[in-house]
Design a protein around this motif. Structure first.
Motif, PDB file in Angstrom:
ATOM      1  N   PRO A   1      45.894  37.093  28.954  1.00  0.00           N
ATOM      2  CA  PRO A   1      45.298  35.973  28.226  1.00  0.00           C
ATOM      3  C   PRO A   1      45.748  35.947  26.768  1.00  0.00           C
ATOM      4  CG  PRO A   1      43.598  37.306  29.308  1.00  0.00           C
ATOM      5  CD  PRO A   1      44.892  38.012  29.511  1.00  0.00           C
TER       6      PRO A   1
ATOM      7  N   TRP B   1      52.242  34.931  42.575  1.00  0.00           N
ATOM      8  CA  TRP B   1      50.805  34.870  42.340  1.00  0.00           C
ATOM      9  C   TRP B   1      50.111  33.793  43.141  1.00  0.00           C
ATOM     10  CZ3 TRP B   1      48.142  38.499  39.770  1.00  0.00           C
ATOM     11  CH2 TRP B   1      48.939  39.474  39.146  1.00  0.00           C
TER      12      TRP B   1
ATOM     13  N   ARG C   1      43.785  29.692  36.812  1.00  0.00           N
ATOM     14  CA  ARG C   1      42.913  30.269  35.794  1.00  0.00           C
ATOM     15  C   ARG C   1      43.660  30.464  34.465  1.00  0.00           C
ATOM     16  NH1 ARG C   1      39.467  35.740  35.907  1.00  0.00           N
ATOM     17  NH2 ARG C   1      37.759  34.904  34.650  1.00  0.00           N
TER      18      ARG C   1
ATOM     19  N   PHE D   1      42.830  28.303  31.031  1.00  0.00           N
ATOM     20  CA  PHE D   1      42.503  29.003  29.790  1.00  0.00           C
ATOM     21  C   PHE D   1      43.409  28.518  28.650  1.00  0.00           C
ATOM     22  CE2 PHE D   1      43.301  32.583  26.874  1.00  0.00           C
ATOM     23  CZ  PHE D   1      42.008  32.840  26.444  1.00  0.00           C
TER      24      PHE D   1
ATOM     25  N   LEU E   1      53.396  46.621  46.751  1.00  0.00           N
ATOM     26  CA  LEU E   1      54.765  46.097  46.710  1.00  0.00           C
ATOM     27  C   LEU E   1      54.876  44.773  45.974  1.00  0.00           C
ATOM     28  CD1 LEU E   1      55.998  46.943  50.328  1.00  0.00           C
ATOM     29  CD2 LEU E   1      56.391  48.204  48.216  1.00  0.00           C
ATOM     30  N   THR E   2      53.872  43.910  46.108  1.00  0.00           N
ATOM     31  CA  THR E   2      54.008  42.569  45.531  1.00  0.00           C
ATOM     32  C   THR E   2      53.268  42.414  44.210  1.00  0.00           C
ATOM     33  OG1 THR E   2      52.038  41.749  46.641  1.00  0.00           O
ATOM     34  CG2 THR E   2      54.115  41.513  47.832  1.00  0.00           C
ATOM     35  N   GLY E   3      52.287  43.292  43.957  1.00  0.00           N
ATOM     36  CA  GLY E   3      51.549  43.184  42.700  1.00  0.00           C
ATOM     37  C   GLY E   3      50.330  42.286  42.763  1.00  0.00           C
ATOM     38  N   PHE E   4      50.043  41.689  43.890  1.00  0.00           N
ATOM     39  CA  PHE E   4      48.816  40.892  43.961  1.00  0.00           C
ATOM     40  C   PHE E   4      48.113  41.154  45.294  1.00  0.00           C
ATOM     41  CE2 PHE E   4      51.933  38.062  45.881  1.00  0.00           C
ATOM     42  CZ  PHE E   4      51.254  37.546  46.971  1.00  0.00           C
TER      43      PHE E   4
ATOM     44  N   SER F   1      45.781  40.443  48.746  1.00  0.00           N
ATOM     45  CA  SER F   1      45.401  39.410  49.713  1.00  0.00           C
ATOM     46  C   SER F   1      43.978  38.980  49.378  1.00  0.00           C
ATOM     47  CB  SER F   1      45.429  39.991  51.125  1.00  0.00           C
ATOM     48  OG  SER F   1      44.410  40.979  51.234  1.00  0.00           O
TER      49      SER F   1
ATOM     50  N   ASP G   1      42.352  47.851  38.140  1.00  0.00           N
ATOM     51  CA  ASP G   1      42.819  47.673  36.762  1.00  0.00           C
ATOM     52  C   ASP G   1      42.280  48.806  35.896  1.00  0.00           C
ATOM     53  OD1 ASP G   1      44.337  45.383  37.083  1.00  0.00           O
ATOM     54  OD2 ASP G   1      42.582  44.076  36.906  1.00  0.00           O
TER      55      ASP G   1
ATOM     56  N   ASP H   1      35.454  40.465  31.405  1.00  0.00           N
ATOM     57  CA  ASP H   1      36.295  39.426  31.977  1.00  0.00           C
ATOM     58  C   ASP H   1      37.311  39.030  30.908  1.00  0.00           C
ATOM     59  OD1 ASP H   1      37.429  36.950  32.569  1.00  0.00           O
ATOM     60  OD2 ASP H   1      35.752  36.423  33.879  1.00  0.00           O
ATOM     61  N   PRO H   2      38.608  39.239  31.177  1.00  0.00           N
ATOM     62  CA  PRO H   2      39.612  38.995  30.134  1.00  0.00           C
ATOM     63  C   PRO H   2      39.669  37.543  29.668  1.00  0.00           C
ATOM     64  CG  PRO H   2      40.678  39.370  32.253  1.00  0.00           C
ATOM     65  CD  PRO H   2      39.225  39.684  32.431  1.00  0.00           C
ATOM     66  N   PHE H   3      39.162  36.624  30.496  1.00  0.00           N
ATOM     67  CA  PHE H   3      39.213  35.221  30.086  1.00  0.00           C
ATOM     68  C   PHE H   3      37.948  34.790  29.349  1.00  0.00           C
ATOM     69  CE2 PHE H   3      42.243  35.560  33.489  1.00  0.00           C
ATOM     70  CZ  PHE H   3      43.331  34.859  32.973  1.00  0.00           C
TER      71      PHE H   3
END
Lengths: 376, 193
Positions: free
Chosen positions: A184, A204, A211, A215, B50-53, B55, B94, B179-181
């Motif tokens: 962010p 992603w 999101r 933002f 492997l993909t970084g995100f 399911s 995280d 929450d980072p946002f």
């Protein structure tokens, strides 16, 4: 709305033949892809920047300068320019030079880079990634907007009475986008300056991209640059298309299954469901691409990654031909859905015209920025 | 009500790891318990690495772990340590999300000779993640499942469950992961740093 392609510049063996291009072949392929992109009517070609094998584009302005000389209209951009490990003075000079040579057909996407060892190779530390991105970009803006700069910061030698040369074309620096996958802080930075925000989306799920973009839009508006809908948004994406959907899947599957970035993980079907990857017919690519605006709003730039996973140049050029064929439909469909008042993607010509019409420089907050960055 | 997420890394079905996880959940009082079998998420965990995100299914479990008031983490002991699947799951969190979170650690194995793996492998993992690890770690060897009446294992399970309950009561007011946002730093502050 601009459409274009971006390349990572990896040298990857073709998994179906085992043939690996030489570095020279890969570099020349990137040039051919850029030239073909212009020929089929695309608006943007962007190159990555890497300083480790198997990637070749360590010197983006050399590549883009060569492409600029052999093209007429296409905008030359980056995906991304390392604002952390490059000296901002050199970025200011290199890209102003490129901008002058290319008659303004240049913009940049700033990124931090996530390859740990690259930082120490260039005298930096990845743990300072965000701070480097903030300080270096603040300096870069001053170098482009102020003729004579006195500057002192944490990460580089102070400057006294320094003028970056050449100056930006027509006094208008290249437009800057900030690319970030999940920080962010970088969306906040883009919003603060009223710069563009590019989410490279390709790994992603939609909810995450939505999101990040939401933002950025809210913060863009908070800083007084316009409504959230007027913020400048770009997205990545990737596809493989053939006339028949089954042919696309059959041909692309071995590339997907063995790709350094996708392979040996989720199935092609799962990955396609959760990311923008679209493997199918031209109509499927059109429909999927149109669906992006449903979760990020009307946006200004769509870049596709198509020279990935070891696909041979011949296939990539065929993909570009097919993209060229659906481009009029994509443009028309996006235009018909676009809300009134949505800004166009920035170009040098449009920004120059706006600057002349308003009788002032387009960078309005240079003095405000200077006071913040010197800690006043 | 406080929420407890139970992570069970047993591979066989039925598994003694799950059996121990269930006994530990019952020993925690007044909590809403969710049990997660990592076996069901094994492919998703590998794909995330492997993909970084994640399911959607794995993403929802990770979010539950972050939001939980306490965790019960149960792994089989393989080669003198936690199982690879167990470690892979915790590698996906995280940084910082377990800070201050009460965690009850437990393990199963074929022989009581490996019980200290909890102390030399599992406890340091959660100490590194800045979790608050319950003093009593519970190890169950094959022979523990055979003892009759009020076994030693049952006593350890009760004690560990009570300790987790008490810790959760003590830290329930602790700040949750940010929450980072929502909790972002405005730009002027970032520049002043």
């Amino acid at each position: 709305m601009q459409f274009g392609v971006f390349t990572v510049g990896d040298v990857t063996p073709d998994p179906t033949t085992g043939v690996e291009p030489t570095e020279r072949e890969r570099i020349k392929a990137m040039v051919s892809i850029a030239q073909k992109a212009e020929e089929v009517g695309l608006d943007v070609f962007a190159t990555g920047e890497h300083h480790n094998p198997p990637f070749v584009p360590s010197s983006p302005t050399t590549l883009l300068g060569y492409i600029a000389a052999t093209t007429e209209k296409i905008i030359l951009s980056t995906s991304t320019t390392l604002i952390t490990t490059n000296d901002p003075v050199k970025i200011a000079e290199d890209y102003a030079m490129l901008q002058q040579l290319a008659d303004g057909r240049v913009d940049l996407v700033m990124g931090r880079g996530n390859t740990g060892p690259v930082y120490p190779w260039f005298g930096q530390d990845i743990r300072n990634g965000i701070d480097l991105a903030l300080e270096n970009y603040a300096l870069l803006r001053r170098l482009w907007t102020e003729d004579v700069v006195d500057w002192e910061g944490k990460f580089r030698t102070p400057l006294k009475g320094f003028t970056a040369t050449p100056r930006p074309l027509d006094g208008i620096p290249p437009f800057v986008w900030h690319g970030s996958i999940r920080s962010p802080e970088i969306a906040e930075q883009a919003a603060y300056y009223g710069d563009g925000f590019l989410h490279n989306h390709i790994f992603w799920p939609a909810e995450h991209t939505a999101r990040m973009v939401k933002f950025y839009r809210q913060r863009f508006s908070h800083y007084g640059h316009g409504t959230p809908e007027q913020a400048i948004v770009g997205l990545g994406g990737q596809f493989f298309m053939r006339k028949k959907s089954q042919d696309a899947v059959k041909e692309f599957r071995p590339y997907f299954d063995n790709a350094p970035v996708y392979g040996h993980g989720p199935s092609l079907e799962d990955f396609s469901q959760h990311t923008p990857l679209t493997v199918g017919s031209p109509q499927q690519v059109i429909d999927r691409t149109l669906s992006f605006r449903e979760y990020v709003g009307d946006y200004q730039r769509q870049l596709f990654l198509i020279d990935h996973a070891g696909l041979p140049l011949k296939t990539v050029l065929e993909q570009l031909d097919q993209l060229g064929e659906i481009l009029p439909t994509l443009r028309a469909e996006f235009a018909s859905r676009r809300a009134p008042g949505t800004p166009d993607a920035p170009t040098h010509a449009a920004r120059l015209a706006a600057s002349v019409a308003s009788g002032q420089n387009t960078i309005e907050d240079a003095s405000e920025l200077a006071s913040v960055s010197s800690g006043e | 009500m406080t929420s407890v997420v139970v992570i069970s890394a047993g591979l066989s079905q039925p598994s003694s790891t799950r059996l121990l996880a269930d006994k530990l959940s019952q020993a925690v009082t007044g909590a809403d318990v969710t049990v997660v079998e990592l076996r069901d998420l094994a492919q998703d965990i590998t794909n995330h690495l492997l993909t970084g995100f994640p399911s959607p299914a794995l993403g929802s479990v990770l979010a539950q772990v972050v939001a939980a008031d306490g965790l019960i983490a149960v792994t089989p002991i393989f080669s003198a340590s936690y199982s690879g699947l167990f470690k892979s799951f915790f590698d996906l969190l995280d940084p910082g999300v377990l800070e201050g979170k009460p965690v009850l650690i437990a393990a199963t194995g074929g022989s009581a000779r490996h019980s200290l793996a909890l102390e030399h492998a599992v406890r340091p993992l959660f100490s590194y993640l800045k979790a608050v690890v319950v003093p009593t770690a519970v190890y169950a060897a094959s022979e523990d499942w055979a003892s009759s009446g009020d076994s030693e294992l049952a006593g350890r399970v009760r004690r560990a469950g009570a300790q987790l309950t008490a810790l959760m009561a003590g830290v329930s007011a602790a700040p949750k992961a940010k929450d980072p946002f929502e909790d972002f730093v405005p730009f002027a502050e970032m520049l002043k740093k």
